[in-house]
Scaffold this motif. Structure first.
Motif, mmCIF file in Angstrom:
data_model
loop_
_atom_site.group_PDB
_atom_site.id
_atom_site.type_symbol
_atom_site.label_atom_id
_atom_site.label_comp_id
_atom_site.label_asym_id
_atom_site.label_seq_id
_atom_site.Cartn_x
_atom_site.Cartn_y
_atom_site.Cartn_z
ATOM 1 N N LEU A 193 0.823 -1.213 0.000
ATOM 2 C CA LEU A 193 0.000 0.000 0.000
ATOM 3 C C LEU A 193 0.857 1.264 0.000
ATOM 4 N N VAL A 194 1.949 1.240 0.741
ATOM 5 C CA VAL A 194 2.845 2.399 0.768
ATOM 6 C C VAL A 194 3.415 2.653 -0.633
ATOM 7 N N ALA A 195 3.836 1.568 -1.303
ATOM 8 C CA ALA A 195 4.378 1.709 -2.655
ATOM 9 C C ALA A 195 3.340 2.273 -3.608
ATOM 10 N N MET A 196 2.095 1.815 -3.504
ATOM 11 C CA MET A 196 1.039 2.262 -4.413
ATOM 12 C C MET A 196 0.660 3.724 -4.151
ATOM 13 N N VAL A 197 0.354 4.045 -2.907
ATOM 14 C CA VAL A 197 -0.133 5.393 -2.593
ATOM 15 C C VAL A 197 0.995 6.419 -2.733
ATOM 16 N N GLY A 198 2.197 6.064 -2.288
ATOM 17 C CA GLY A 198 3.319 6.993 -2.386
ATOM 18 C C GLY A 198 3.648 7.354 -3.824
#
Length: 528
Positions: free
Chosen positions: A264-269
């Motif tokens: 999720l961090v990779a996607m949203v960031g």
């Protein structure tokens, strides 16, 4: 051999990530050369990001079974040939199609590269390898505008693709001669049903998001695509559950909070980071009147910041808990993006420096830690699929971010310009048409065609562009803060699969299987 492998993987990663950012500064030249619309320009970005996202898990799954070196080499060949085709494209549609093929080749390299490094490097050397890998990612994003600007101004926009060909050929030869093969001999047969259902679900999801601004978010086509995506995603989950150990995707991964968190961090960031580069380039060229080379040169503060931060961030792997590395880096990036609200239509370019330095530092520190953690929460034999899943989330974030933030930007431009006195004087239809041109950066052209309203239209167009720019960058910053919160809340050191990222390397055989099953549950660097 392993250092040759690192060199080839880092070079391939640099090239495929470069082709995400290098295009940004060449868009005005592509627009003029191919007579393309704002939607066409988005597709030049999104066609690449779309296939990059779709094929990542597929590539990781096939590589674990067929051989990581072999699959990586195939990806490099596809990427290189497609780059040549992009340079030869005669219209925007052909360019987007070849960009999609290029993205498929890039996906293979991006998914398999970290798994190859995980097989070759352990302990302190693994941290070094992922520092280099992360630096390659960051350097590509940071230097893309400068390299794109140089090639576009000195030669042609087509050379941003041609340059990949000789470099790709050289890297393919070195990889064939120097890199070692690795695979998981216990990998199950290829899960064709899973590959088919997952690819269709993801393609429909991203395609719907890209098309929604033009078709309408509640149009039958958009809703139908989202329903289609949901149906095939459910079918995919059902297929994977039925296959159990023979499935391409171990659903048990998603029972690990840290694996879900880093995805999720990779996607949203990335949904916030890459659109920011896209629109900053547009601001420099369309508001401040710079050419491709001048715009690219202004990104040097970002380049330096990302490079320095990438080295620092990589050196902290195994010493600082990942929640602080990743949560902190995305938070810093978000703060940097907020500084873009200081810009005006007639600002000196130096107003961008605080944002470029601060956001660049956050982006640079993020990359090596993300790549390392993505494979650190699974056993080495499944590192290919794990890496592919994380890269998939990252590229979905890029594709959806560019589409979503782009839609927001277009809407704000149209809303602001049509409500202005100049827009009302032009009439609803003419003002709507003019707003589309303003979104593409053609403010001067719209004003020149407005006759006696020239000065009023120019001022209203600039105001509309800047209002939309500030709003879009605020959205990107909010996405960065959301990624930071997810990182701080969901990333846990205790979820690491072995001590793979600490200074105590596990013993791994030639096929990537852990021989020493001793597990270290001690925190890496500090308690979390």
């Amino acid at each position: 051999m392993r250092w040759w492998t690192l060199g080839v993987v880092a070079l391939g990663t640099f090239m495929l990530m470069l082709d995400l950012s290098v295009v940004a500064v060449a868009l005005p030249a592509i627009h003029e050369s191919l007579d393309s619309s704002f939607a066409d320009l988005q597709w030049v970005f999104d066609a690449y990001a779309l296939t990059l996202a779709i094929f990542l898990v597929v590539a990781g799954s096939l590589a674990d079974r067929l051989g990581r070196k072999k699959v990586f080499q195939i990806g490099f060949v596809v990427f290189t040939v497609a780059s040549l085709a992009c340079g030869l494209a005669g219209d925007a549609t052909a360019l987007s199609v070849f960009r999609a093929v290029q993205g498929a080749g890039g996906a293979i390299m991006f998914a398999v590269g970290p798994a190859m490094l995980s097989h070759e490097f352990h302990g302190r050397e693994r941290a070094t390898a992922f520092t280099v890998f992360g630096a390659a990612v960051g350097l590509a994003v940071a230097t893309g505008p400068l390299i794109g600007g140089s090639l576009t101004s000195a030669l042609s926009w087509r050379w941003i693709f041609y340059i990949n060909v000789p470099i790709g050929i050289a890297a393919i030869i070195v990889g064939a001669l120097r890199a070692r093969e690795s695979r998981n001999p216990q990998a199950p047969p290829i899960d064709w049903a899973g590959l088919f259902t997952f690819s269709l679900a993801l393609a429909a999801l991203v395609f719907a998001t890209i098309r929604a601004p033009e078709e309408g978010w509640t149009s039958p086509i958009t809703i139908g695509l989202y329903v289609f995506s949901a149906v095939f995603l459910l079918l995919f989950v059902a297929v994977e559950r039925r296959l159990g150990d023979r499935a391409m995707l171990d659903l048990a991964f998603f029972r690990n909070p840290t694996f879900v968190g880093i995805s999720l961090v990779a996607m949203v960031g990335n949904a916030g980071a890459l659109p920011a580069v896209f629109f900053e380039t547009s601001y420099l060229q369309n508001m401040l009147g710079m050419d491709a080379w001048q715009a690219g040169l202004r990104f040097l503060p970002l380049t330096v910041a990302m490079f320095v931060a990438g080295a620092i961030g990589g050196s902290l792997i195994g010493k600082v808990p990942f929640r602080y590395l990743l949560g902190g880096s995305t938070g810093v990036m978000a703060i940097g993006l907020l500084f873009l609200n200081l810009t005006e239509a007639d600002s000196a370019w130096t107003v961008l420096i605080p944002s470029l330095v601060i956001a660049g530092f956050g982006m640079g520190a993020f990359n090596p830690a993300r790549a390392a953690l993505a494979i650190g929460v699974v056993e080495p034999a499944k590192s290919g699929v794990a890496s592919g899943i994380n890269e998939t989330f990252q590229q979905v974030g890029v594709a959806v971010g560019i589409a979503g933030v782009g839609a927001f930007f277009q809407h704000r431009v149209a809303q602001s310009f049509t409500a202005s006195e100049a827009g009302q004087a032009m009439g609803p239809e003419a003002a709507e048409e003019a707003s589309h041109a303003i979104s593409s950066g053609a403010v001067e052209a719209v004003a020149q065609g407005a006759g006696p309203l020239r000065d009023e239209v120019l001022a209203a167009g600039q105001d509309a562009f800047m209002s939309a720019f500030h709003g879009a960058m605020t959205v990107c910053a909010i996405l960065g803060f959301i990624a930071a919160v997810i990182g701080f809340l969901m990333l846990r050191t205790k979820d690491l699969h072995y001590s793979a990222l600490s200074n105590i390397p596990p013993e791994v055989d030639a096929d990537g299987r852990v021989v020493t099953q001793e597990r270290s549950d001690a925190p890496v660097g500090a308690a979390s």
